[in-house]
Write an enzyme that holds these catalytic residues in place. Structure first.
Site, mmCIF file in Angstrom:
data_model
loop_
_atom_site.group_PDB
_atom_site.id
_atom_site.type_symbol
_atom_site.label_atom_id
_atom_site.label_comp_id
_atom_site.label_asym_id
_atom_site.label_seq_id
_atom_site.Cartn_x
_atom_site.Cartn_y
_atom_site.Cartn_z
ATOM 1 N N ASN A 28 -13.591 8.819 15.109
ATOM 2 C CA ASN A 28 -13.841 8.895 13.664
ATOM 3 C C ASN A 28 -15.344 8.840 13.365
ATOM 4 O OD1 ASN A 28 -10.841 7.100 13.197
ATOM 5 N ND2 ASN A 28 -11.184 9.173 12.522
ATOM 6 N N ASN A 72 -7.846 2.081 9.026
ATOM 7 C CA ASN A 72 -8.751 2.879 9.848
ATOM 8 C C ASN A 72 -9.982 2.044 10.185
ATOM 9 O OD1 ASN A 72 -7.443 5.317 10.006
ATOM 10 N ND2 ASN A 72 -8.260 6.032 8.045
ATOM 11 N N ASN A 125 -15.885 12.113 11.212
ATOM 12 C CA ASN A 125 -15.717 11.936 9.763
ATOM 13 C C ASN A 125 -17.000 12.024 8.935
ATOM 14 O OD1 ASN A 125 -13.284 11.305 10.981
ATOM 15 N ND2 ASN A 125 -12.694 9.851 9.422
ATOM 16 N N GLY A 139 0.842 -1.202 0.000
ATOM 17 C CA GLY A 139 0.000 0.000 0.000
ATOM 18 C C GLY A 139 0.866 1.237 0.000
ATOM 19 N N LYS A 181 -10.258 4.983 18.895
ATOM 20 C CA LYS A 181 -10.104 5.824 17.694
ATOM 21 C C LYS A 181 -11.378 5.758 16.851
ATOM 22 C CE LYS A 181 -6.869 7.277 14.244
ATOM 23 N NZ LYS A 181 -6.476 6.684 12.984
ATOM 24 N N ASN A 229 -13.038 19.897 10.018
ATOM 25 C CA ASN A 229 -13.494 19.231 11.248
ATOM 26 C C ASN A 229 -14.173 20.184 12.237
ATOM 27 O OD1 ASN A 229 -12.224 17.118 10.034
ATOM 28 N ND2 ASN A 229 -10.639 16.825 11.582
ATOM 29 N N GLY A 251 0.152 4.426 -0.296
ATOM 30 C CA GLY A 251 -0.553 5.691 -0.065
ATOM 31 C C GLY A 251 0.233 6.562 0.914
ATOM 32 N N LEU A 272 0.281 6.772 4.279
ATOM 33 C CA LEU A 272 0.923 6.134 5.435
ATOM 34 C C LEU A 272 2.049 5.198 4.992
ATOM 35 C CD1 LEU A 272 0.663 6.221 8.473
ATOM 36 C CD2 LEU A 272 -0.924 4.288 8.340
ATOM 37 N N GLY A 273 1.821 4.444 3.929
ATOM 38 C CA GLY A 273 2.878 3.574 3.397
ATOM 39 C C GLY A 273 4.086 4.407 2.978
HETATM 40 O O1 KPL Z 1 -8.573 10.631 12.074
HETATM 41 C C1 KPL Z 1 -9.135 11.568 11.558
HETATM 42 C C2 KPL Z 1 -9.487 11.427 10.125
HETATM 43 O O2 KPL Z 1 -9.583 12.420 9.414
HETATM 44 O O3 KPL Z 1 -9.656 10.270 9.668
HETATM 45 C C3 KPL Z 1 -9.522 12.775 12.382
HETATM 46 C C4 KPL Z 1 -9.230 12.507 13.853
HETATM 47 C C5 KPL Z 1 -10.978 13.087 12.216
HETATM 48 C C6 KPL Z 1 -8.679 13.963 12.026
HETATM 49 O O4 KPL Z 1 -8.964 14.515 10.802
#
Ligand code: KPL
Length: 297
Positions: free
Chosen positions: A182, A96, A186, A6, A178, A196, A8, A10-11
């Site tokens: 989210n 996520n 989100n 991956g 987490k 946000n 992207g 993070l990768g």
């Molecule tokens: O983790 C996030 C995301 O955008 O996925 C938050 C905490 C909402 C920060 O933008």
């Protein structure tokens, strides 16, 4: 050598932060394996640099695999490459939300499958540029039985990046903490198409957040025995929304770029779990449907 599946944000961050020569991206079936991946890397502090990461070759023997695909792609992406890796190589999942991690662990229970939760921030504001936008912490813990003895070695290898890594025996609980943040930020940012911080004054948010937090509190208690009142969840959600007020959430970014969102692994996961556990989740269901209508479902 650490293999990364991956490429992207993070990768790309792991590729750039691990010492040169220690990381290689894993090509998916059908992808060319003879070209390196090159990009510019803007670290959190210090000057920009050029990064060049090779693709893993058949003769390479990685000692750790990081999976940084989107939640919805993970099972298929891993199924396409996993047979080339020895059954005792630890695999760390960085997705996520929840649902994709359990699906991987259920499919390969004999492998050391770990999950990570990270607050590192990375993005790609333009093609070929990767930005380490915020430093944070990363927790790593076991999902399958064989992973329990791999946590310390995985943490030690990831620490070579210079990022802050912690072993976390209760990784599912941490992923839940987490998930609720989210779930409370989100979908609102995606539906309202706002950063946000702006959700807090929106009528949609104000008229549904208390009921959403009631659902989250009941689900969290039933699923992982974490007892948190709806009010304390609301306070945490609002604190994060304020701390990241100017951010575009990952879900809003996906909608804006016409990519599939991770709603099925956030509020969609919670709505499905509610059905299984007999807990009503009308707000999670409503938010899921509204986001599904916006994105390419
Ligand atoms: O983790 C996030 C995301 O955008 O996925 C938050 C905490 C909402 C920060 O933008």
């Amino acid at each position: 050598m650490i293999g990364i599946l991956g490429a992207g944000s993070l990768g790309g961050l792991w590729g750039a932060m691990l010492p040169a020569g220690r990381a290689a991206f894993i090509a998916r079936p059908g992808e060319p394996t003879d070209t390196d991946l090159s990009y510019r890397f803007r670290p959190f502090e210090g000057p920009e640099s050029a990064v060049r990461i090779p693709l893993l070759r058949a003769s390479d023997r990685p000692e750790l695999i990081l999976v940084t695909t989107k939640a919805g792609d993970t099972l298929d992406a891993l199924a396409g490459v996993i047979d080339q890796f020895r059954v005792d190589i630890p695999i760390v999942l960085f997705q996520n939300g929840l649902g994709s991690q359990q699906a991987v662990a259920a499919r390969w229970p004999e492998r050391p499958i770990l999950a990570a939760s990270t607050t590192e921030g990375a993005n790609r504001p333009e093609p070929g540029l990767l930005v380490h936008a915020g430093t944070g912490d990363t927790w790593v813990g076991p999902l399958t039985e064989p992973a329990k003895i791999s946590v310390d070695s995985a943490v030690a290898r990831l620490e070579d990046s210079g990022l802050t890594i912690h072993p976390e025996p209760a990784i599912l609980q941490r992923l839940w903490q987490k998930l609720v943040i989210n779930a409370g930020i989100n979908p609102y940012t995606a539906i309202l198409d706002c950063p946000n911080g702006e959700i807090l004054s929106a009528p949609l948010y104000q008229s549904t957040i208390d009921e959403l937090c009631q659902e989250l509190s009941e689900l969290m208690n039933a699923a992982v025995q974490i007892r948190q009142t709806p009010d304390s969840l609301r306070q945490r959600i609002e604190q994060v929304a304020k701390n990241t007020a100017g951010n575009t959430s990952s879900m809003r970014a996906d909608v804006l770029r016409k990519r599939q969102t991770e709603i099925d692994f956030i509020n969609g996961y919670l709505a499905k779990l509610g059905k299984e556990l007999g807990i009503g989740t009308p707000v999670n269901q409503m938010l899921t449907e509204q986001v599904q209508q916006l994105s390419s479902h």
